[in-house]
Design an enzyme around this catalytic site. Structure first.
Site, PDB file in Angstrom:
ATOM      1  N   ARG A  97     -15.896 -20.370 -21.879  1.00 32.86           N
ATOM      2  CA  ARG A  97     -14.900 -20.441 -22.960  1.00 32.86           C
ATOM      3  C   ARG A  97     -15.540 -20.050 -24.286  1.00 32.86           C
ATOM      4  O   ARG A  97     -15.020 -19.249 -25.039  1.00 32.86           O
ATOM      5  CB  ARG A  97     -14.299 -21.842 -23.034  1.00 32.86           C
ATOM      6  CG  ARG A  97     -13.104 -22.081 -22.140  1.00 32.86           C
ATOM      7  CD  ARG A  97     -13.400 -21.843 -20.648  1.00 32.86           C
ATOM      8  NE  ARG A  97     -12.279 -22.201 -19.823  1.00 32.86           N
ATOM      9  CZ  ARG A  97     -12.137 -23.398 -19.247  1.00 32.86           C
ATOM     10  NH1 ARG A  97     -13.060 -24.320 -19.381  1.00 32.86           N
ATOM     11  NH2 ARG A  97     -11.061 -23.658 -18.513  1.00 32.86           N
ATOM     12  N   ASP A 126     -14.624 -18.044 -15.972  1.00 37.96           N
ATOM     13  CA  ASP A 126     -13.350 -18.751 -16.115  1.00 37.96           C
ATOM     14  C   ASP A 126     -12.287 -17.759 -16.578  1.00 37.96           C
ATOM     15  O   ASP A 126     -12.567 -16.562 -16.720  1.00 37.96           O
ATOM     16  CB  ASP A 126     -13.489 -19.942 -17.083  1.00 37.96           C
ATOM     17  CG  ASP A 126     -12.600 -21.111 -16.652  1.00 37.96           C
ATOM     18  OD1 ASP A 126     -11.372 -20.924 -16.583  1.00 37.96           O
ATOM     19  OD2 ASP A 126     -13.139 -22.194 -16.379  1.00 37.96           O
ATOM     20  N   HIS A 192      -8.713 -20.201 -12.118  1.00 35.59           N
ATOM     21  CA  HIS A 192      -9.582 -19.948 -13.281  1.00 35.59           C
ATOM     22  C   HIS A 192     -10.270 -18.581 -13.169  1.00 35.59           C
ATOM     23  O   HIS A 192     -11.463 -18.462 -13.450  1.00 35.59           O
ATOM     24  CB  HIS A 192     -10.620 -21.069 -13.430  1.00 35.59           C
ATOM     25  CG  HIS A 192     -10.019 -22.364 -13.929  1.00 35.59           C
ATOM     26  ND1 HIS A 192      -9.627 -22.550 -15.244  1.00 35.59           N
ATOM     27  CD2 HIS A 192      -9.704 -23.512 -13.286  1.00 35.59           C
ATOM     28  CE1 HIS A 192      -9.121 -23.773 -15.380  1.00 35.59           C
ATOM     29  NE2 HIS A 192      -9.151 -24.372 -14.214  1.00 35.59           N
ATOM     30  N   ASP A 255     -10.882 -25.866  -8.335  1.00 37.48           N
ATOM     31  CA  ASP A 255     -10.016 -26.797  -9.063  1.00 37.48           C
ATOM     32  C   ASP A 255      -8.791 -26.055  -9.607  1.00 37.48           C
ATOM     33  O   ASP A 255      -8.784 -24.825  -9.675  1.00 37.48           O
ATOM     34  CB  ASP A 255     -10.779 -27.427 -10.238  1.00 37.48           C
ATOM     35  CG  ASP A 255     -11.284 -26.375 -11.213  1.00 37.48           C
ATOM     36  OD1 ASP A 255     -11.641 -25.274 -10.770  1.00 37.48           O
ATOM     37  OD2 ASP A 255     -11.321 -26.645 -12.430  1.00 37.48           O
ATOM     38  N   GLU A 256      -7.788 -26.794  -9.985  1.00 36.18           N
ATOM     39  CA  GLU A 256      -6.659 -26.313 -10.782  1.00 36.18           C
ATOM     40  C   GLU A 256      -6.190 -24.910 -10.363  1.00 36.18           C
ATOM     41  O   GLU A 256      -6.221 -23.978 -11.158  1.00 36.18           O
ATOM     42  CB  GLU A 256      -7.050 -26.331 -12.268  1.00 36.18           C
ATOM     43  CG  GLU A 256      -7.353 -27.741 -12.755  1.00 36.18           C
ATOM     44  CD  GLU A 256      -7.748 -27.834 -14.232  1.00 36.18           C
ATOM     45  OE1 GLU A 256      -7.400 -28.852 -14.861  1.00 36.18           O
ATOM     46  OE2 GLU A 256      -8.390 -26.906 -14.760  1.00 36.18           O
ATOM     47  N   TRP A 323     -14.060 -35.224 -10.132  1.00 35.83           N
ATOM     48  CA  TRP A 323     -13.733 -35.345 -11.572  1.00 35.83           C
ATOM     49  C   TRP A 323     -12.407 -36.052 -11.790  1.00 35.83           C
ATOM     50  O   TRP A 323     -12.227 -36.771 -12.771  1.00 35.83           O
ATOM     51  CB  TRP A 323     -13.748 -33.971 -12.248  1.00 35.83           C
ATOM     52  CG  TRP A 323     -12.550 -33.103 -11.977  1.00 35.83           C
ATOM     53  CD1 TRP A 323     -12.304 -32.398 -10.842  1.00 35.83           C
ATOM     54  CD2 TRP A 323     -11.446 -32.863 -12.852  1.00 35.83           C
ATOM     55  NE1 TRP A 323     -11.109 -31.726 -10.954  1.00 35.83           N
ATOM     56  CE2 TRP A 323     -10.568 -31.987 -12.180  1.00 35.83           C
ATOM     57  CE3 TRP A 323     -11.124 -33.294 -14.155  1.00 35.83           C
ATOM     58  CZ2 TRP A 323      -9.371 -31.538 -12.753  1.00 35.83           C
ATOM     59  CZ3 TRP A 323      -9.933 -32.833 -14.712  1.00 35.83           C
ATOM     60  CH2 TRP A 323      -9.072 -31.974 -14.023  1.00 35.83           C
ATOM     61  N   TYR A 349     -16.632 -36.789 -19.422  1.00 35.73           N
ATOM     62  CA  TYR A 349     -16.326 -35.486 -20.032  1.00 35.73           C
ATOM     63  C   TYR A 349     -16.659 -35.545 -21.518  1.00 35.73           C
ATOM     64  O   TYR A 349     -15.944 -36.156 -22.306  1.00 35.73           O
ATOM     65  CB  TYR A 349     -14.847 -35.127 -19.799  1.00 35.73           C
ATOM     66  CG  TYR A 349     -14.606 -34.371 -18.509  1.00 35.73           C
ATOM     67  CD1 TYR A 349     -15.237 -34.766 -17.337  1.00 35.73           C
ATOM     68  CD2 TYR A 349     -13.769 -33.262 -18.463  1.00 35.73           C
ATOM     69  CE1 TYR A 349     -15.038 -34.079 -16.149  1.00 35.73           C
ATOM     70  CE2 TYR A 349     -13.558 -32.566 -17.272  1.00 35.73           C
ATOM     71  CZ  TYR A 349     -14.197 -32.980 -16.125  1.00 35.73           C
ATOM     72  OH  TYR A 349     -14.000 -32.291 -14.955  1.00 35.73           O
ATOM     73  N   ASP A 351     -16.567 -33.395 -23.884  1.00 37.90           N
ATOM     74  CA  ASP A 351     -15.858 -32.588 -24.885  1.00 37.90           C
ATOM     75  C   ASP A 351     -14.674 -33.344 -25.489  1.00 37.90           C
ATOM     76  O   ASP A 351     -14.030 -32.831 -26.402  1.00 37.90           O
ATOM     77  CB  ASP A 351     -15.392 -31.256 -24.295  1.00 37.90           C
ATOM     78  CG  ASP A 351     -14.720 -31.395 -22.948  1.00 37.90           C
ATOM     79  OD1 ASP A 351     -15.265 -32.119 -22.093  1.00 37.90           O
ATOM     80  OD2 ASP A 351     -13.658 -30.782 -22.737  1.00 37.90           O
ATOM     81  N   TRP A 388     -17.130 -29.126 -21.613  1.00 36.33           N
ATOM     82  CA  TRP A 388     -16.293 -27.922 -21.649  1.00 36.33           C
ATOM     83  C   TRP A 388     -16.171 -27.463 -23.103  1.00 36.33           C
ATOM     84  O   TRP A 388     -16.257 -28.278 -24.032  1.00 36.33           O
ATOM     85  CB  TRP A 388     -14.916 -28.223 -21.045  1.00 36.33           C
ATOM     86  CG  TRP A 388     -15.020 -28.716 -19.642  1.00 36.33           C
ATOM     87  CD1 TRP A 388     -15.062 -30.016 -19.213  1.00 36.33           C
ATOM     88  CD2 TRP A 388     -15.146 -27.918 -18.454  1.00 36.33           C
ATOM     89  NE1 TRP A 388     -15.203 -30.066 -17.849  1.00 36.33           N
ATOM     90  CE2 TRP A 388     -15.254 -28.797 -17.356  1.00 36.33           C
ATOM     91  CE3 TRP A 388     -15.178 -26.534 -18.211  1.00 36.33           C
ATOM     92  CZ2 TRP A 388     -15.388 -28.345 -16.042  1.00 36.33           C
ATOM     93  CZ3 TRP A 388     -15.311 -26.098 -16.897  1.00 36.33           C
ATOM     94  CH2 TRP A 388     -15.409 -26.989 -15.833  1.00 36.33           C
ATOM     95  N   THR A 389     -15.924 -26.168 -23.283  1.00 32.94           N
ATOM     96  CA  THR A 389     -16.046 -25.654 -24.651  1.00 32.94           C
ATOM     97  C   THR A 389     -14.808 -24.925 -25.179  1.00 32.94           C
ATOM     98  O   THR A 389     -14.929 -24.071 -26.041  1.00 32.94           O
ATOM     99  CB  THR A 389     -17.260 -24.706 -24.755  1.00 32.94           C
ATOM    100  OG1 THR A 389     -17.087 -23.652 -23.797  1.00 32.94           O
ATOM    101  CG2 THR A 389     -18.555 -25.431 -24.481  1.00 32.94           C
ATOM    102  N   GLU A 390     -13.627 -25.272 -24.653  1.00 33.46           N
ATOM    103  CA  GLU A 390     -12.430 -24.647 -25.226  1.00 33.46           C
ATOM    104  C   GLU A 390     -12.395 -24.827 -26.739  1.00 33.46           C
ATOM    105  O   GLU A 390     -12.031 -23.912 -27.472  1.00 33.46           O
ATOM    106  CB  GLU A 390     -11.155 -25.274 -24.625  1.00 33.46           C
ATOM    107  CG  GLU A 390     -10.846 -24.868 -23.203  1.00 33.46           C
ATOM    108  CD  GLU A 390     -11.350 -25.877 -22.193  1.00 33.46           C
ATOM    109  OE1 GLU A 390     -12.360 -26.570 -22.482  1.00 33.46           O
ATOM    110  OE2 GLU A 390     -10.748 -25.978 -21.098  1.00 33.46           O
TER     111      GLU A 390
END
Ligand SMILES: [Zn+2]
Length: 482
Positions: A97, A126, A192, A255-256, A323, A349, A351, A388-390
């Site tokens: 990200r 991602d 992702h 995931d997701e 997670w 987490y 972030d 995470w770095t969004e």
């Protein structure tokens, strides 16, 4: 007496006296009876002895000694017998990200190593960017490594991106090896993957051109699980990735992954019929298993996020990153002999703001999930703390989010429960501040570690307890830091 050691050693006794600086050079004795990462330390007025089985044990003894040392170089006399509670003690960094410089990543590694962590899980692919130099598939860099604008609500509309060269990645892997840290790369699939699909649209179900994503979230465009071309692409890509990362484990995401596209796709339905799969979740399991099987031919094992367990058919040797396990599939997996990494969203987490995840909440959390049997407990092989770095563009903010919470995780994954004491940990974390500062790591003052008055956030958490998603929290926090 008080010391500054993090993580707290599992057995520490003070003895009388001080060992002066000129005698504080350790004599090292190899002891085959010690656990692989363990060490014993005896500081007496006339000298220092370290007993250990491996160079890694010696490395940890040295970290402990440097934290024991007084300003004038002398040491208090102690006897320490120490070894970690968990074999797997990991930190995850999202460089997809937002990227960090190689120098910044090394500083993060230095801190983790000092606090005896031993795995770096590096998230490198991602929706918003692909970050590994790739020769076999050059468009992953030409197209997939860049996005239009910095994204995530930033007003900066200039092109954002880049990738780590093979030389830079090898440099990081070797830097970690010098500090007894394994590096596990993650190529997230089948979800992702918008950066990959923007580079090679034929890998999707619909094959329509899409752009590298610029916003946070979970997206419907994912790899097609029915096309043979996609499986061979992933295997070829992993072959190239594995050349850079010698570790036996490779994280393949899982995931997701919304199934909207698969439901409309003839290729996906054909694969389901051919492999006798009764659901689209099972199709994901089948896809992950095919990738894991390829890794197995290379002598490697796959790691996957816990959603992949929903398939009901995931191969037993795939290591599960737990997670957010609403269906309680992880304890069942461990009880059946599987391996689990504990990285709970609500506690580990880094972030998310301290308002949501205060230091005390991180520290006092028991990483073992409920529902484990006696047989299942050893299946939880360790703890990981993802970052995470969004919404983390620069290293200064990254450090403020990570520290001191990462130290709390480092202590909980090394020190047995009965030796953990939150008030004392807080004192030692504060006393770590000068060393952290010397590494360019700035922590917020103690008053920010356990903030109070969080009614709006607490209401949100209570209201959405069962259905809360990462997306909802990200949008909540991107509006306002509570
Ligand atoms: Zn498809």
């Amino acid at each position: 007496m008080q010391h500054r050691i993090i993580p707290q050693p599992n057995l520490l006794d003070y003895t009388d006296g001080i060992c002066p600086a000129e005698r504080a050079v350790p004599v090292v004795e190899t002891d085959e009876a010690m656990p692989p990462e363990g060490y014993a330390l005896a500081v007496r007025p006339d000298g220092v002895t370290v007993r250990c089985k491996t160079p890694q044990g010696l490395f940890y003894a040295k970290q402990t000694l440097s934290m024991l040392q007084n300003e004038n170089g002398s040491l208090p006399c102690v006897s320490i017998q120490d070894a970690p509670r968990f074999a797997y003690r990991a930190f995850m960094l999202d460089s997809a990200r937002h990227m960090q410089t190689i120098d910044e990543i090394k500083r993060y590694i230095d801190v983790a190593a000092r606090f005896k962590m031993n795995v770096f899980h590096w998230h490198l692919s991602d929706d918003q960017g692909f970050r590994i130099e790739c020769e076999r598939f050059p468009k992953l860099n030409e197209v997939g490594s860049f996005r239009d604008g910095h994204g995530f609500g930033s007003s900066d509309t200039s092109r954002y991106g880049g990738f780590y060269t093979k030389a830079e990645i090898r440099d990081i892997v070797s830097y970690c090896a010098d500090r007894f840290i394994r590096v596990i790369p993650e190529i997230d699939m089948p979800g992702h993957t918008k950066a990959i699909l923007a580079s090679y649209p034929s890998l999707s179900c619909r094959e329509t051109p899409i752009a590298v994503e610029t916003q946070a979230g979970v997206f419907r465009d994912i790899l097609c699980a029915g096309k043979e071309e996609v499986v061979s692409f992933c295997c070829d890509l992993l072959d190239e990735v594995c050349e850079l990362f010698p570790d036996e484990w490779v994280h393949i995401g899982g995931d997701e992954a919304p199934k909207n596209r698969w439901r409309q796709c003839d290729c996906c339905k054909d694969r389901m019929a051919k492999a006798h799969l009764d659901s689209f979740e099972a199709l994901q399991g089948d896809f992950m298993n095919r990738i894991a099987a390829h890794l197995r031919t290379k002598g490697k094992r796959a790691v996957a996020w816990n959603e992949s367990l929903k398939s009901g058919c995931l191969d037993g040797d795939v290591i599960i990153a737990d997670w957010m396990d609403r269906d309680k599939l992880c304890p069942a997996r461990a009880n059946a002999g599987g391996e689990i990494i504990a990285e709970d969203f609500f506690h580990y987490y880094l972030d998310y703001p301290y308002a949501m995840t205060p230091l005390k909440k991180v520290y006092t959390f028991d990483p073992l999930p409920e529902g484990l049997t006696e047989m299942g407990r050893p299946g939880v092989i360790g703890v990981e703390t993802p970052l995470w770095t969004e919404f983390i563009e620069d290293f200064e903010k990254l450090c403020k989010m990570a520290f001191p919470r990462l130290l709390a995780v480092a202590e909980r994954d090394w020190t047995y429960e009965e030796n953990c004491d939150y008030a004392d940990f807080r004192r030692r974390a504060e006393e770590s501040r000068p060393w952290l500062q010397s590494q360019g790591v700035v922590m917020d003052p103690q008053s920010a570690w356990d903030p109070k008055g969080l009614s709006r956030l607490k209401k949100l958490l209570a209201h959405y307890k069962k259905t809360l998603t990462r997306d909802m929290l990200l949008s909540f926090f991107s509006k306002k830091d509570d």
